[in-house]
Design a protein around this motif. Structure first.
Motif, PDB file in Angstrom:
ATOM      1  N   SER A   1       0.829  -1.210   0.000  1.00  0.00           N
ATOM      2  CA  SER A   1       0.000   0.000   0.000  1.00  0.00           C
ATOM      3  C   SER A   1       0.864   1.261   0.000  1.00  0.00           C
ATOM      4  O   SER A   1       0.508   2.266  -0.620  1.00  0.00           O
ATOM      5  N   ILE A   2       2.029   1.205   0.675  1.00  0.00           N
ATOM      6  CA  ILE A   2       2.926   2.365   0.671  1.00  0.00           C
ATOM      7  C   ILE A   2       3.508   2.583  -0.720  1.00  0.00           C
ATOM      8  O   ILE A   2       3.641   3.718  -1.184  1.00  0.00           O
TER       9      ILE A   2
ATOM     10  N   TYR B   1      15.802  15.363  11.708  1.00  0.00           N
ATOM     11  CA  TYR B   1      15.099  14.613  12.753  1.00  0.00           C
ATOM     12  C   TYR B   1      13.599  14.870  12.626  1.00  0.00           C
ATOM     13  O   TYR B   1      13.149  16.015  12.721  1.00  0.00           O
ATOM     14  N   LEU B   2      12.836  13.804  12.433  1.00  0.00           N
ATOM     15  CA  LEU B   2      11.381  13.910  12.421  1.00  0.00           C
ATOM     16  C   LEU B   2      10.822  12.988  13.499  1.00  0.00           C
ATOM     17  O   LEU B   2      11.429  11.974  13.848  1.00  0.00           O
ATOM     18  N   SER B   3       9.655  13.322  14.023  1.00  0.00           N
ATOM     19  CA  SER B   3       8.992  12.458  14.994  1.00  0.00           C
ATOM     20  C   SER B   3       7.509  12.407  14.672  1.00  0.00           C
ATOM     21  O   SER B   3       6.956  13.299  14.023  1.00  0.00           O
ATOM     22  N   VAL B   4       6.872  11.328  15.144  1.00  0.00           N
ATOM     23  CA  VAL B   4       5.446  11.152  14.894  1.00  0.00           C
ATOM     24  C   VAL B   4       4.836  10.445  16.106  1.00  0.00           C
ATOM     25  O   VAL B   4       5.451   9.549  16.690  1.00  0.00           O
TER      26      VAL B   4
ATOM     27  N   SER C   1      -1.679   7.833   6.590  1.00  0.00           N
ATOM     28  CA  SER C   1      -1.366   8.224   5.207  1.00  0.00           C
ATOM     29  C   SER C   1      -1.203   9.734   5.118  1.00  0.00           C
ATOM     30  O   SER C   1      -0.334  10.234   4.396  1.00  0.00           O
ATOM     31  N   LYS C   2      -2.022  10.451   5.874  1.00  0.00           N
ATOM     32  CA  LYS C   2      -1.954  11.917   5.864  1.00  0.00           C
ATOM     33  C   LYS C   2      -0.579  12.391   6.338  1.00  0.00           C
ATOM     34  O   LYS C   2       0.038  13.268   5.712  1.00  0.00           O
ATOM     35  N   TRP C   3      -0.092  11.799   7.440  1.00  0.00           N
ATOM     36  CA  TRP C   3       1.227  12.194   7.939  1.00  0.00           C
ATOM     37  C   TRP C   3       2.301  11.861   6.906  1.00  0.00           C
ATOM     38  O   TRP C   3       3.212  12.663   6.659  1.00  0.00           O
TER      39      TRP C   3
ATOM     40  N   ILE D   1       2.034  11.568   3.645  1.00  0.00           N
ATOM     41  CA  ILE D   1       1.929  12.458   2.495  1.00  0.00           C
ATOM     42  C   ILE D   1       2.482  13.845   2.822  1.00  0.00           C
ATOM     43  O   ILE D   1       3.189  14.463   2.008  1.00  0.00           O
ATOM     44  N   GLU D   2       2.215  14.318   4.024  1.00  0.00           N
ATOM     45  CA  GLU D   2       2.638  15.669   4.392  1.00  0.00           C
ATOM     46  C   GLU D   2       4.122  15.760   4.734  1.00  0.00           C
ATOM     47  O   GLU D   2       4.747  16.796   4.524  1.00  0.00           O
ATOM     48  N   ASN D   3       4.695  14.683   5.251  1.00  0.00           N
ATOM     49  CA  ASN D   3       6.060  14.753   5.760  1.00  0.00           C
ATOM     50  C   ASN D   3       7.096  13.998   4.941  1.00  0.00           C
ATOM     51  O   ASN D   3       8.262  14.399   4.915  1.00  0.00           O
ATOM     52  N   ILE D   4       6.698  12.910   4.295  1.00  0.00           N
ATOM     53  CA  ILE D   4       7.664  12.090   3.564  1.00  0.00           C
ATOM     54  C   ILE D   4       7.639  12.371   2.057  1.00  0.00           C
ATOM     55  O   ILE D   4       8.698  12.504   1.432  1.00  0.00           O
ATOM     56  N   ILE D   5       6.457  12.477   1.486  1.00  0.00           N
ATOM     57  CA  ILE D   5       6.353  12.703   0.030  1.00  0.00           C
ATOM     58  C   ILE D   5       7.145  13.936  -0.414  1.00  0.00           C
ATOM     59  O   ILE D   5       7.848  13.877  -1.441  1.00  0.00           O
TER      60      ILE D   5
END
Length: 297
Positions: free
Chosen positions: A44-45, A271-274, A283-285, A287-291
């Motif tokens: 799916s990713i 550095y990112l965190s979630v 999926s929203k995160w 799309i907003e942070n990785i794409i």
């Protein structure tokens, strides 16, 4: 004839879209208990990235000739062999010749870092580690891909036998087991992690290749119950001699010994965190942070 004509038109449109994307190809490496292509995980990713990047080429790595072997590789095929296998596959893929971005999930994060350090062709541009354990782990409180009894057996085996040669040779998780109470034994007997972290001797090629990255992005899950300590996802780890106090990356010898200080000073270490448990992201995160990291020039 009409059907053939329509097919030609569709193929033309597909390749036009695929070639019009500005995004580099993307290589994915799954984690423990997963495979390249499960539709509910990396499958799916892969589709999500293809959709959001306007059809860029996405290669989800499969270790071995079938899904069973790919699944088992996450437990029983030594990372050194897997890294060599992947380096060979990437070098043969003509679609990657101009470079690619890479995303590693859980242990796939440190495995892809080993690819970046050991194999400079084709060039990896951006490395995104999602939940990777770059300073290793000291504890396995949860491993949902296995039964409870299997988890407990794995836990006990690692605590007692992690640095025995046969365990290092046959169990992937032992190769990044990092016992802060026995640092010297870890450095000398770890058959993978202490090597790629330049803890046995300084391999200048590792430093040079890692510093060819345009970005090295590390994602930490703030509520992680699987990775101990969770700060390993940002290269943090227990201060040697105890298992409570965390030493951040910039206070660790690895910071300079791998040349991460140079990446950091250049603004290329991100550095990112979630919020969420291990690999639990929306999926929203994504799309907003990785794409955006995959589409920026």
């Amino acid at each position: 004839m009409t059907l053939i004509k329509n097919c030609i038109i569709l193929l033309f449109c597909y390749y036009t879209v695929a070639e019009s994307t500005d995004a580099l190809p993307v290589v994915l490496w799954h984690g423990m208990g997963d495979t390249c292509c499960f539709p509910f995980s990396l499958g799916s990713i892969k589709k999500l990235i293809e959709t959001e990047t306007n059809g860029t080429y996405v290669l989800s790595l499969k270790i071995g000739g079938n899904m069973v072997m790919d699944y088992e590789s996450g437990f029983f095929i030594h990372p050194d062999y897997q890294v060599r296998y992947v380096c060979d596959q990437l070098a043969k893929d003509e679609r990657l010749i101009n470079g690619y971005n890479a995303i590693g999930f859980s242990q796939g994060g440190q495995f892809l870092r080993a690819v970046a350090q050991r194999c400079s062709t084709p060039p990896m541009k951006t490395l995104i580690s999602i939940g990777g354990q770059h300073q290793g782990v000291f504890g396995l409180p949860s491993c949902p891909s296995l039964s409870n009894s299997a988890c407990e057996h794995l836990r006990k085996l690692l605590h007692r036998e992690a640095y025995k040669e046969w365990v290092q040779r046959n169990l992937v998780q032992a190769t990044y087991w990092h016992d802060p109470l026995n640092e010297e034994e870890y450095r000398q007997k770890s058959s993978f992690l202490s090597n790629i972290n330049n803890e046995v001797f300084i391999n200048q090629t590792y430093i040079d290749n890692l510093n060819k990255l345009e970005k090295f992005v590390m994602v930490l899950f703030l509520n992680d119950t699987i990775v101990q300590p969770k700060e390993s996802q940002w290269f943090g780890f227990y201060t040697p001699g105890q298992d409570e106090e965390i030493r951040p990356l910039n206070q660790s010898p690895v910071y300079e010994d791998l040349g991460l200080n140079q990446l950091d000073s250049d603004g290329r270490l991100v550095y990112l965190s979630v919020e969420g448990d291990h690999l639990q992201m929306t999926s929203k995160w994504f799309i907003e942070n990785i794409i955006p990291l995959l589409t920026e020039n």
